[in-house]
Enzyme design. Structure first.
Site, PDB file in Angstrom:
ATOM      1  N   HIS A 258     -18.219   4.307 -12.307  1.00  0.00           N
ATOM      2  CA  HIS A 258     -19.460   4.885 -11.797  1.00  0.00           C
ATOM      3  C   HIS A 258     -20.227   5.467 -12.987  1.00  0.00           C
ATOM      4  O   HIS A 258     -19.727   6.350 -13.664  1.00  0.00           O
ATOM      5  CB  HIS A 258     -19.119   5.971 -10.779  1.00  0.00           C
ATOM      6  N   ASP A 260     -23.626   7.326 -13.778  1.00  0.00           N
ATOM      7  CA  ASP A 260     -24.856   7.934 -13.286  1.00  0.00           C
ATOM      8  C   ASP A 260     -25.993   7.549 -14.228  1.00  0.00           C
ATOM      9  O   ASP A 260     -25.912   7.780 -15.432  1.00  0.00           O
ATOM     10  CB  ASP A 260     -24.685   9.447 -13.204  1.00  0.00           C
ATOM     11  N   ASP A 370     -21.852   7.686  -4.144  1.00  0.00           N
ATOM     12  CA  ASP A 370     -22.039   9.050  -4.624  1.00  0.00           C
ATOM     13  C   ASP A 370     -23.449   9.571  -4.392  1.00  0.00           C
ATOM     14  O   ASP A 370     -24.183   9.767  -5.349  1.00  0.00           O
ATOM     15  CB  ASP A 370     -21.716   9.070  -6.133  1.00  0.00           C
ATOM     16  N   HIS A 575     -29.625   8.918  -7.756  1.00  0.00           N
ATOM     17  CA  HIS A 575     -29.079   9.998  -6.914  1.00  0.00           C
ATOM     18  C   HIS A 575     -28.781  11.326  -7.624  1.00  0.00           C
ATOM     19  O   HIS A 575     -28.232  12.230  -6.993  1.00  0.00           O
ATOM     20  CB  HIS A 575     -27.857   9.497  -6.139  1.00  0.00           C
TER      21      HIS A 575
HETATM   22 ZN   LIG Z   1     -23.169   9.586  -9.255  1.00  0.00          ZN
END
Ligand SMILES: [Zn+2]
Length: 1008
Positions: A258, A260, A370, A575
């Site tokens: 993951h 970001d 997420d 997000h």
């Molecule tokens: Zn995230």
């Protein structure tokens, strides 16, 4: 050696203690895992504040460096040149380059990135050779690009604190080593056996069997004599190969990382995080052909494609082999609450088109592990974009209520369903440990219904990804009696298995509300405002450009500019950006992107208007100046508009667009004469309190308002209604516009120690709502600014606008599920209605709201200090409005009013030549909103229109257009024509059937 002479202790836990000792004997610190070592021939470096390409870096002047040196400060980059020579005596051995430092490293070799190195991500080795052959070159030069930030940025004191700008980064190891793989394998065997012994529990005989096997291994193994290792390994292999029964649960392990797209680090660093993480995955895939890796976010693929073409080519190869698996179908993993319906469609449209172009197929599952909640409109949007499957896990973060499922059907507000899976280990960053496998089965709330679970392994959030160790753990658990079966799998294999077993699954209807992080609806108000405004700008540019193309002439639809601007907007919906959970550096980037959309959007809009209305705009001799009004919404509007005269003075006029017969999406000339309808303002409030208290009253024939001296709304009532005042209180402010077409009053308040609020409260002729134009100078810490409207309405449910529709949430706190939603999110409006009457609250850039009992509230500003200490400390301007109404909110036009507030009429100076109003589209039912008008891609004279049913009703509506339509075909959200989707062109237009909240997209092919 422990246990060599005696029998194993009969009690497993006591024996485990001894086994712990075994582990220490074999530990790397005893120099058994790594054998001989050798320092680099030379080590030098140079430092730069910029993130520069390799080609630029290697031309710089490098100065000598040594292990133990430190570098920095935060966000700088240090490039190291490392010259190595492998001792010839190491022939036949596995040789690693070991690099241990703070920060995030990337190894470059022969001008290509080859390996990411981070201590936090348990990656400190670059494998030079598995078995050094004599003729191989023994000397080589590597470069290490070291980013002065950790996997999780550089928070001062704690991870999510604002970054420490002065952090130093130390190099603690740089050397060549001989890697003893047989020792490593033995360690892995023992780790799994000890975990089995410890975690399977005393009631499970397999825990004893694992323990006894470990003990026997110790007995046969002499750590000083590698020739004894194979016998020990055979013992382990024997127990690992004892198979499960048929019924055992299957875990689908999928490599994942993951990343970001921005959070505790800026966008620019994410580009390098992608490269570091993905190149590491590619290296692992070369040695582990079974490894799969699910990778989302088209934007990140696009970054790697443009910045690391060599790496991207390798990624493409592994995509073709089915190991590197693009998932998600969206441009970024966006926030699941705040983007508009159209923005969410574009996330999929941009994403799926990218995946189709680059990899020859679209994604079949939506991937959003997420984010801070999931809109109840998402199932329909997924289905419209070729997706029936959804993976997430964030609801495991709920503060109050445990979500009751891990595998279920999720049903949206229109009835669309998608098969949804939450990895039951409640994480997207597993390490392949026995404990996590057991948790995955134990925690799985649907294990009686389905026998398959997802298991996403790899360091995540800041990148990192899977490691060899994780894979080697799971290899030992492929099918070992007592442990769930662990297969390296793909999302497709997982969901296919779940689909086969889906007959017993439960269905969850409505939103997936995250009971945590409600502050993300409000924090970073400028980002929220930028999002709402830019959504409007791109909407208007698309409408006006499409109409300009349709009306002929040489106008070119600005497809590539619009794609660029959309992608900027979509990126900012990531997000941790739109929710405002990012650091200040990210906020600065995001605001710049919004500024770019505003700037370029204004230019594109001007070009479209010029082309659309050319004749009207050219001043003709003798013509007095007039005003052209453009309406980009699909209904007629009668509103007060203002224009600025030559002396800078503002005059008001009435746009009498309502007189036209086909008035939607309309251009028309404004009537600047005096209208019959007016606003009256008087300085003394005549209701309901004593006079001469300084209060002000306003009335426009629709609503009557009293404001106290503090600017509080003390009375609000519908003029033609017997209803009592909606609110009550006390006092006058100052009249700023004394009536006529517009009345307004303004006041200022000190709020908090050093913040001020100025409000102009505006009532326009004919307008059914009262606007609060608000300016706030905000300098607070840990404070929250909300506005509350206590209203005389009683209802157990309030209604909130979401993407392409609305939903209801309770106004009471009966159950834990109700009170956990003490604050919720909404888009342009919320409404509290009882039969025949209600009050709506509209806004132009806010998202946090609540309705508790009879109090409607809107969340305006917050002042958190992490991870951005300056969050929201600035000047703000926003507008909200209150609208009392008779009947239902649907019949009263609340939805249309909220659009009107967000999409002001465009007022353009024009020649005074009379022009008949022109309208492009009209829809026969007020329940249907024509949301989007854009050109279809690929280019050509095909227009896409998107409509949705907004009232929650089943109906037939007619869409009429004045455009030269030759053919009309229903299509999906990816603009692919539907089979048998041809719509007959009838006298009344196109006949469209809607069910509640259904979104319909139509391709209109125009005649040349
Ligand atoms: Zn995230």
């Amino acid at each position: 050696m422990l246990g060599k002479r005696g029998a194993p202790c009969p009690h497993p836990w006591a024996a485990l203690h001894r086994a712990g000792l075994i582990n220490r004997v074999l530990a790397p610190s005893n120099r058994r895992l790594f054998g001989d070592r050798c320092p680099p021939i030379s080590l030098s470096c140079f430092q730069t504040p910029r993130r520069i390409p390799y080609s630029e870096a290697i031309g710089q002047e490098f100065r000598p460096a040594k292990v133990g040196d430190s570098f920095g400060p935060t966000w700088e980059t240090c490039w190291f040149k490392v010259e190595l020579s492998i001792p010839p005596a190491w022939a036949g051995r596995e040789v690693h380059f070991v690099w241990e430092s703070d920060g995030e490293g990337m190894v470059w070799r022969d001008a290509q990135p080859v390996q990411g190195l981070t201590k936090e991500g348990e990656k400190t080795s670059y494998i030079l050779t598995r078995s050094m052959k004599e003729p191989e070159p023994h000397s080589l030069t590597l470069y290490v690009e070291l980013a002065c930030n950790g996997l999780f940025g550089a928070g001062k004191g704690s991870m999510i604190a604002p970054p420490d700008p002065d952090r130093r980064f130390t190099l603690s190891k740089a050397e060549l080593v001989v890697f003893n793989r047989d020792v490593y394998e033995l360690l892995m065997d023992l780790e799994i056996l000890l975990d089995m012994a410890q975690l399977l529990g005393e009631e499970n005989q397999r825990s004893f069997q694992a323990l006894y096997t470990a003990n026997q291994m110790v007995n046969v193994c002499d750590v000083m004599d590698p020739s004894t290792f194979p016998a020990a390994r055979d013992l382990a292999a024997a127990i690992f190969s004892q198979r499960n029964g048929e019924s055992q649960h299957t875990i689908h392990a999928v490599g994942h990382c993951h990343i970001d797209s921005a959070w505790l680090w800026p966008y620019e660093e994410t580009i390098r995080k992608c490269a570091r993480s993905w190149v590491t995955v590619v290296r692992l895939m070369e040695c582990n052909p079974e490894l799969t890796f699910a990778c989302s976010q088209a934007q990140q693929f696009e970054w790697v494609r443009s910045w690391y073409p060599g790496l991207y080519a390798q990624v493409q190869d592994f995509v073709a082999k089915g190991q590197f698996v693009p998932v998600g179908g969206t441009w970024v993993e966006m926030d699941g609450n705040l983007p508009s319906g159209e923005s969410m469609v574009r996330q999929f449209l941009q994403g799926q088109r990218f995946f189709q172009e680059q990899f020859g197929r679209i994604c079949s599952e939506f991937w959003l592990p997420d984010t801070f909640g999931y809109s109840a409109q998402l199932p329909q949007l997924m289905r419209g974009c070729g997706i029936r499957r959804f993976l997430t896990q964030k609801l495991s973060w709920n503060l109050v209520n445990a979500f009751p499922h891990h595998t279920f059907f999720w049903e949206g507000i229109d009835g669309s369903r998608v098969l949804t899976h939450f990895p039951p280990g409640d994480s997207y960053g597993m390490h392949g440990r026995v404990e996590e496998m057991l948790k995955t089965v134990k925690n799985n709330k649907d294990k009686g219904r389905v026998n398959h679970s997802a298991f996403l392994f790899g360091f995540g959030d800041g990148g990192g990804g899977p490691t060899q160790k994780m894979l080697d753990r799971m290899k030992r658990m492929t099918d070992t009696d007592g442990l769930p079966r662990v297969q390296i799998s793909t999302p497709d294999r997982l969901f296919s298995a779940l689909e086969k077993e889906s007959s017993q699954l439960c269905t969850w209807v409505g939103e997936l509300f995250l009971e945590l992080h409600n502050g993300t609806y409000t924090t970073q108000a400028q980002i929220k405002k930028g999002n709402r405004e830019c959504e409007r700008i791109l909407h208007d540019v698309e409408v006006l450009s499409t109409l300009a193309v349709a009306r002929g002439g040489a106008f070119q639809y600005p497809a590539s500019q619009l794609q660029r601007l959309w992608r900027l907007l979509l990126l900012n919906q990531f997000h941790d950006v739109l929710p405002g959970s990012c650091i200040q550096l990210v906020v600065e980037d995001a605001l710049q992107y919004y500024a770019e959309i505003r700037r370029a959007g204004a230019r594109l809009q001007e070009e479209a208007v010029q082309s659309l209305c050319r004749e009207l705009l050219q001043p003709k001799a003798g013509n007095t100046e007039s005003t052209l009004v453009l309406n980009t919404l699909p209904w007629e509007r009668t509103e007060v508009i203002s224009r600025t005269g030559p002396a800078g003075t503002e005059t008001l006029g009435m746009s009498n667009l309502g007189v036209a017969h086909i008035p939607e999406f309309l251009t028309g000339l404004c009537n600047w004469g005096t209208p019959i309808l007016q606003v009256w303002v008087c300085e003394i409030c005549f209701c309901p309190f004593p006079k001469e208290d300084g209060s002000i009253a306003m009335e426009n024939g629709v609503i009557a308002v009293c404001l106290d001296v503090m600017g509080r709304l003390t009375s609000l009532r519908l003029v033609d209604s017997e209803r009592k005042p909606v609110t009550t209180l006390l006092k006058p402010l100052e009249i700023t516009l004394a009536g006529g077409l517009r009345g307004s009053a303004s006041f200022s308040l000190q709020i908090g120690e050093s913040s001020t609020l100025t409000q102009e409260i505006i009532l326009d002729a004919t307008c059914p709502y009262l606007r609060f134009l608000t300016q706030v100078e905000w300098k607070e810490a840990h404070k929250f600014l909300k506005v509350e409207f206590p209203v005389q309405v009683r209802s157990t449910n309030a209604t909130y606008e979401i993407q392409f529709g609305h939903l209801q949430r309770p106004t009471h706190w009966n159950t834990s599920w109700d009170w956990a939603r003490f604050e919720v999110w909404a888009h342009k409006w919320l409404d509290l209605s009882e039969h025949g009457f209600g009050v709506a609250l509209l806004n132009d850039c806010k998202y946090g709201a609540s309705a508790h009992g009879n109090i409607l509230s809107l969340s305006l500003l917050r002042a958190p200090k992490s991870p951005d200490a300056m969050a929201d400390i600035t000047h703000h301007q926003f507008t909200y409005a209150v609208m009392p109404h008779l009947g239902s909110f649907q019949d009263a036009g609340v939805i249309q009013c909220a659009y009107n507030l967000n999409f002001p009429l465009h007022v353009v100076p024009a020649s005074s030549a009379r022009c008949p109003p022109w309208s492009a589209f009209s829809v026969s039912s007020p329940a249907v909103v024509l949301e989007t008008v854009k050109q279809a891609s690929p280019r050509g004279r095909t227009v896409v229109v998107r409509l949705y049913e907004a009232h929650g009703s089943t109906l037939v509506a007619w869409l009429q257009t004045s455009l030269p339509v030759q053919e009309a075909v229903l299509c999906d959200l990816l603009e692919r024509p539907a089979a048998q989707g041809r719509l007959p062109l009838e006298q009344r237009g196109l006949r469209l059937s809607f069910t509640p909240f259904r979104v319909l997209s139509i391709l209109l092919v125009l005649r040349q």
